[in-house]
Enzyme design. Structure first.
Site: not given
Length: 506
Positions: A262, A296
């Site tokens: 990720e 993110c």
């Protein structure tokens, strides 16, 4: 809550062990001092793990796995339910610790703990739904089906911006799948990891399964490299930058292991002329300014159709100038500090580069003196061309690039024209435009939204992205399959031995 109240509630000490292997270790590594990014003061310290400590932790996880995998999955889910209940009881204190250590505002700190609780509830239900398929065999008197087995020891490498939630995405799901876990948290936020591990220990103490949830605080050079290269760890789930992910992915692939990555986002919101501007402003404000732009899924690029760009820019600038910046534990604060001095330097460098590449700073761009001696900056909007090199980069800070688009087709091209592919959104009242954005020729991201922002994903859907974002999926949907191994089984209950594909042999 004060620092002392937080520590007392969560059982933290001035200097804490950074190693847990079915019990707390007398770790032998260097002492890591933890700084409050809002004040620059030391909060506490963690004694890190050495290579010898690493071996104890891996062996604890490996030995426990051999027994844990044989516990029925619903019983494993019961343990997760107890941990979730303990998190409920400690939500305020743990949320305050996240704010104290990482710098996100109090509402976001407690929201992160709520996310842990929610994924815990999800995992409890999942423990009764680890389904396989039954397939029709082409051979008579044969039964064919698939089943899922526990994988082994899962290494979880988490980033500073979500000190506890991302760990729970991986660990709660993999635990109900029958795996054990080794957690290597970011060295920026180890106290939150220690506190969570203490909560897990209190629940698991005396069960014989204390080694399901293990902790490994230490430098990448000392223990991180060992973890990603260890064949005893079949899966590494790593959250962080694209550069970090490239190193982890290559190392794990070299030993033919699995990696769940990720990585960076560089997310865009597309705004068409028919959008509801009130909704746009609220979504972009949270997406770009929330967590000081250190998610993110933070909104990095705002791609606006030219007919509405002027009004969107004006209203955003007005909103940015009203953002309350300061102590993240003050309920009135909307944006806390960046995580450290290097993050401030990175932001200022990116702004300078953007201006040199033709960008114009519309608001923000300065360091803020709050009187707290922390790492505070102004949220910044820069109008710039979509093909500027800096727009390809993800600066982990509250910088929003405002980009003009002629129409939807150009907006989608700009949206997709970066290396990353995590989260995306479009604001429009047109069903056709929205469906195009969600179609095969629309957004190339793992997450695509209509009339909501890029940030704040729910745990029910699989979370992750494409391209340089790594391709991993965590949290909801069928993300649990990453933590298990699939096995196809065929049973012949007849008295003959027919071959597949009609082959005659002998």
């Amino acid at each position: 809550m004060t620092r002392d109240e937080i520590f007392a509630t969560l059982g933290l000490e001035d200097i804490n062990s950074g190693g847990y292997a079915a019990g707390w270790l007398e770790t032998t590594g260097d002492v890591l001092e933890v700084e409050n990014p809002a004040t620059g003061e030391m909060i506490g310290a963690v004694k890190q793990c050495s290579e010898d400590d690493y071996e104890k932790i891996i062996e604890s996880a490996r030995e426990t796995f051999e027994r844990w995998r044989m516990i029925p999955a619903p019983k494993r889910g019961e343990y997760i339910r107890l941990i979730s209940n303990a998190l409920r009881q400690n939500k305020q204190a743990l949320g305050a610790l996240v704010s104290l250590e990482m710098g996100k505002i109090q509402a976001e700190g407690e929201g992160e703990v709520q996310e842990m609780i929610d994924i815990g509830d999800f995992a409890v239900g999942l423990s009764r739904q680890l389904y396989g398929l039954t397939m029709a065999s082409e051979r008579p008197r044969h039964r064919m089906y698939e089943q899922w087995h526990p994988l082994g020891v899962v290494g979880v490498i988490s980033a500073f911006n979500f000190p506890v939630a991302v760990w729970s995405w991986n660990t709660f799901l993999s635990a109900v799948c029958g795996d054990t876990n080794v957690w290597k948290p970011s060295s920026q936020v180890p106290l939150s990891a220690v506190a969570v591990t203490k909560i897990c220990h209190d629940v698991m103490a005396g069960t014989g399964f204390e080694g399901v949830f293990n902790l490994l605080v230490g430098s990448g050079r000392t223990v991180g490299d060992r973890l990603v290269n260890d064949r005893r760890v079949p899966l590494i789930s790593a959250t962080g930058s694209c550069n970090m992910g490239e190193k982890v992915g290559v190392a794990v692939a070299k030993r033919l292991g699995r990696s769940l990555l990720e990585l960076g986002g560089n997310n865009a919101v597309v705004v068409l002329d028919d959008a509801d501007i009130d909704m746009v402003i609220r979504a972009v404000l949270f997406g770009a300014v929330g967590t000081a732009g250190q998610r993110c899924t933070s909104t990095r690029r705002l791609i606006v159709e030219k007919g509405i760009k002027g009004e969107v820019a004006k209203r955003l600038i007005d909103s940015y100038q009203q953002i309350r910046i300061g102590d993240p534990l003050d309920a009135a604060t909307l944006m806390g500090p960046l995580v450290n001095k290097q993050a401030v330097n990175n932001m200022l460098t990116a702004i300078d580069v953007a201006v040199k590449q033709g960008g114009e700073v519309l608001t923000g761009g300065q360091v803020v003196d709050t009187g707290l001696n922390g790492y505070f900056v102004e949220p910044t909007i820069i109008e710039i061309s979509g093909d500027a090199d800096i727009v390809q980069e993800e600066t982990f800070a509250p910088i929003l690039y405002l980009i003009e688009a002629e129409d939807l087709q150009e907006a989608i091209a700009l949206q997709n024209g970066v290396r990353q592919g995590l989260s995306s959104a479009i604001f429009t009242d047109s069903m056709r435009s929205a469906e195009l954005f969600l179609s095969h020729e629309g957004s190339d991201c793992g997450i695509s939204n209509v009339n909501i922002g890029t940030s704040g994903a729910e745990i029910g859907g699989a979370f992750g992205g494409e391209k340089d974002t790594g391709g991993g999926r965590e949290s909801g949907s069928d993300a649990w399959k990453a933590y298990m191994r699939r096995q196809t089984n065929t049973i012949n209950w007849g008295a003959e031995l027919p071959l597949a594909q009609g082959i005659e042999f002998g």
